[in-house]
Design a protein around this motif. Sequence first.
Motif, PDB file in Angstrom:
ATOM      1  N   LYS A 212      -6.666  -9.385  -1.515  1.00 29.13           N
ATOM      2  CA  LYS A 212      -7.792  -8.763  -2.212  1.00 29.13           C
ATOM      3  C   LYS A 212      -8.759  -8.091  -1.237  1.00 29.13           C
ATOM      4  CE  LYS A 212      -7.753 -11.765  -6.282  1.00 29.13           C
ATOM      5  NZ  LYS A 212      -8.389 -12.903  -6.981  1.00 29.13           N
TER       6      LYS A 212
ATOM      7  N   ILE B 193      -6.409  -4.681  -0.210  1.00 26.44           N
ATOM      8  CA  ILE B 193      -5.846  -3.803  -1.246  1.00 26.44           C
ATOM      9  C   ILE B 193      -6.887  -3.632  -2.352  1.00 26.44           C
ATOM     10  CG2 ILE B 193      -4.006  -3.506  -2.946  1.00 26.44           C
ATOM     11  CD1 ILE B 193      -2.213  -5.182  -1.107  1.00 26.44           C
ATOM     12  N   LYS B 194      -7.386  -2.434  -2.472  1.00 20.42           N
ATOM     13  CA  LYS B 194      -8.481  -2.187  -3.413  1.00 20.42           C
ATOM     14  C   LYS B 194      -8.069  -1.301  -4.593  1.00 20.42           C
ATOM     15  CE  LYS B 194     -11.449  -4.218  -0.603  1.00 20.42           C
ATOM     16  NZ  LYS B 194     -12.081  -5.519  -0.938  1.00 20.42           N
ATOM     17  N   ASN B 195      -6.967  -0.571  -4.444  1.00 17.24           N
ATOM     18  CA  ASN B 195      -6.634   0.429  -5.467  1.00 17.24           C
ATOM     19  C   ASN B 195      -5.934  -0.147  -6.685  1.00 17.24           C
ATOM     20  OD1 ASN B 195      -4.487  -0.127  -3.714  1.00 17.24           O
ATOM     21  ND2 ASN B 195      -3.440   1.780  -4.247  1.00 17.24           N
ATOM     22  N   VAL B 196      -5.362  -1.355  -6.581  1.00 14.83           N
ATOM     23  CA  VAL B 196      -4.695  -1.990  -7.721  1.00 14.83           C
ATOM     24  C   VAL B 196      -5.164  -3.440  -7.829  1.00 14.83           C
ATOM     25  CG1 VAL B 196      -2.635  -0.531  -7.677  1.00 14.83           C
ATOM     26  CG2 VAL B 196      -2.689  -2.617  -6.304  1.00 14.83           C
TER      27      VAL B 196
ATOM     28  N   GLY C 172       2.148   2.894  -3.502  1.00 13.15           N
ATOM     29  CA  GLY C 172       1.222   3.496  -4.463  1.00 13.15           C
ATOM     30  C   GLY C 172       0.979   2.618  -5.675  1.00 13.15           C
ATOM     31  N   SER C 173       0.795   3.257  -6.804  1.00 11.42           N
ATOM     32  CA  SER C 173       0.445   2.539  -8.047  1.00 11.42           C
ATOM     33  C   SER C 173       1.698   2.002  -8.727  1.00 11.42           C
ATOM     34  CB  SER C 173      -0.315   3.463  -8.994  1.00 11.42           C
ATOM     35  OG  SER C 173      -1.522   3.876  -8.407  1.00 11.42           O
TER      36      SER C 173
ATOM     37  N   SER D 293       0.034  -0.913 -13.340  1.00 17.63           N
ATOM     38  CA  SER D 293       0.245  -1.179 -11.915  1.00 17.63           C
ATOM     39  C   SER D 293      -0.593  -2.398 -11.544  1.00 17.63           C
ATOM     40  CB  SER D 293      -0.152   0.021 -11.059  1.00 17.63           C
ATOM     41  OG  SER D 293      -1.536   0.311 -11.220  1.00 17.63           O
TER      42      SER D 293
ATOM     43  N   LEU E  33       0.821  -1.213   0.000  1.00 12.47           N
ATOM     44  CA  LEU E  33       0.000   0.000   0.000  1.00 12.47           C
ATOM     45  C   LEU E  33       0.855   1.263   0.000  1.00 12.47           C
ATOM     46  CD1 LEU E  33      -2.780  -1.055   2.548  1.00 12.47           C
ATOM     47  CD2 LEU E  33      -3.072  -0.702   0.082  1.00 12.47           C
TER      48      LEU E  33
ATOM     49  N   TYR F  26      -0.607  -4.576 -17.562  1.00 11.61           N
ATOM     50  CA  TYR F  26      -0.901  -3.657 -16.456  1.00 11.61           C
ATOM     51  C   TYR F  26       0.176  -2.582 -16.322  1.00 11.61           C
ATOM     52  CZ  TYR F  26      -4.446  -6.885 -14.562  1.00 11.61           C
ATOM     53  OH  TYR F  26      -5.552  -7.677 -14.374  1.00 11.61           O
TER      54      TYR F  26
END
Length: 585
Positions: free
Chosen positions: A294, A297-300, A272-273, A325, A269, A323
């Motif tokens: 899962k 971690i929701k942003n990627v 970042g991306s 990220s 986390l 991908y």
Amino acid sequence: MLCLNHLKWFTFTMEVKTWTDLRLSAGITSTIKEFGFTTLTPVQAACIPVFRTKKDVAVEAITGSGKTLAFLVPMFEILLKYAPVKKHDVKAIIISPTRELAAQTAEIVDMFLKHIPEFTSILIIGGGSSSADIAKLSETGANIIIATPGRLEALFEIDKTLRIATHVKALEILILDEADKLLEMGFERTINTILGYLPKQRLTGLFSATQTKEIEDLIRAGLRNPVCVSVKEKGTSKNSMQRTPSTLSNFYMVCEADKKLSTLVWFLLSKGSSKFMVFFSTCASVDYMSLILKRFIKNVPVISMHGKMKKKRHNIFSEFKKYDSGILLCTDVMARGVDIPDVHWVIQFDPPSSASSFVHRCGRTARIGKTGNALLMLLPAEETFVNFLDVNQKVKLERLETPTVPDLTPKIKVLSSKNREIFEKGTRAFVSFIQFYQKHECSLLFRIKDLDLGQLANGYALIKMPRMPEIQKKLPTNFEPSDVIFDDIPYSDKHREKQRKLRLKELQENPQIRKPISAKKEEWLKIKKERRSKKKLAKKRKLKAHEFSERDLEDLERDARLVKKFKKGQISKEQFDEEFAADEL
């Protein structure tokens, strides 16, 4: 430069040259421009001029150094001299250890074929039907075959209609990519079988990241007076050749077992991306950690991949390459040769099975001159592995301070107590890690007795300690099972849960019904039973060999009484000798 009988490896420390210096054919030049490359890497500069003069080569170079183009460019240069060719004439075979590496090589070959339409290619790997491969070869033919060894051997062995053995008589070039991995994975016999079908008058290229005795044996068996090239980066001495690229930053972090998973989530986390590859020791660990990550971690995107995913692997691999990220959780099936663009971090959550595996995992980032980072997460008892890597692989790691992070295991335990899939996968992951640890190649550094099993179970957020011999011998005192009824934990899938409840009810009504087991476990139990029977039989035979009759026991008692009387002075030595002599008569 030529290899003598004792295989001298020549180290090239050289300035990088441009692709235009090679004066390549138009189709190859167009492909190189499409890649956007202007300069050659050291391995390309050392290998291409030699290989294109039709000399066998054995090349050792660090992972991510550009070995694929080092053999594809001269391969196409040589093949163009034979154009046009018949559609069924196999002119080149490239053998790769894994499906992912073979598929990746096939993609690069296809990019060349867009500009060099004189040739055709086919990818032959496991996961599909052998009959489909045979049908495709029969219909369209292929001048270049990219294959994994097992499937290629199967084509030679079982094919009756295509007669591929007759088509490879036209073979000009054989490439063994990641040859050290081919041998490490136990393909030596398979490779020798394939070599038996191929013409001896051929050009052979052997490419590997490490030099081993097995590699040298293969060189002697499969190559003719080869040029053996060891490529290293400028500025490193022969004796201090680093096994990882200079553009790779290597770090390690020491974590307590019960904090390791929480630290991993925090680290992912915090960056970042970015694009991550996270390595685990077993397939079960990948499955479990995928479910957990899962949730937090929701942003990627978080995806997983391991050796037991037979048909899904290629699609997952292709998806992750696209991908910008994302997080790929994987086993060592992704540790060799595969080129995934712009991986920022390689994280080794579990220790590698060997020092060389550490290097190959790291090699998924900082490829072909790009920068990258690698992090090795160790338990306190494993920290000596850092010094071992320094000595064994010439890799120095910088220590990162372990942060104080929120403990996620209570939340995971709550999830586990409400979701049977998480509960079961966590248990399997824990058990498989213990089994991996027991068989570790560096058994002096990674010892099962050094593991705090209770703390480790807490780190896996287990709510119940599994039954296994390693734990039954020494029950952990620092682990408290959750106060839940484990049979009541449901699956999130309603259909699966319904089937489980029906089975549970059936077992409660008829306890004699045996729980169904897999065919693999059935076979293992059969072998175990046979071994136990053999041990019992051997023990009986041993006891029988030492059985005494009643007469023997009486004689022993009499002799013991005589010895006692003699020691106490109740009889003389003459009397003692006389009675013993009488017994012998």
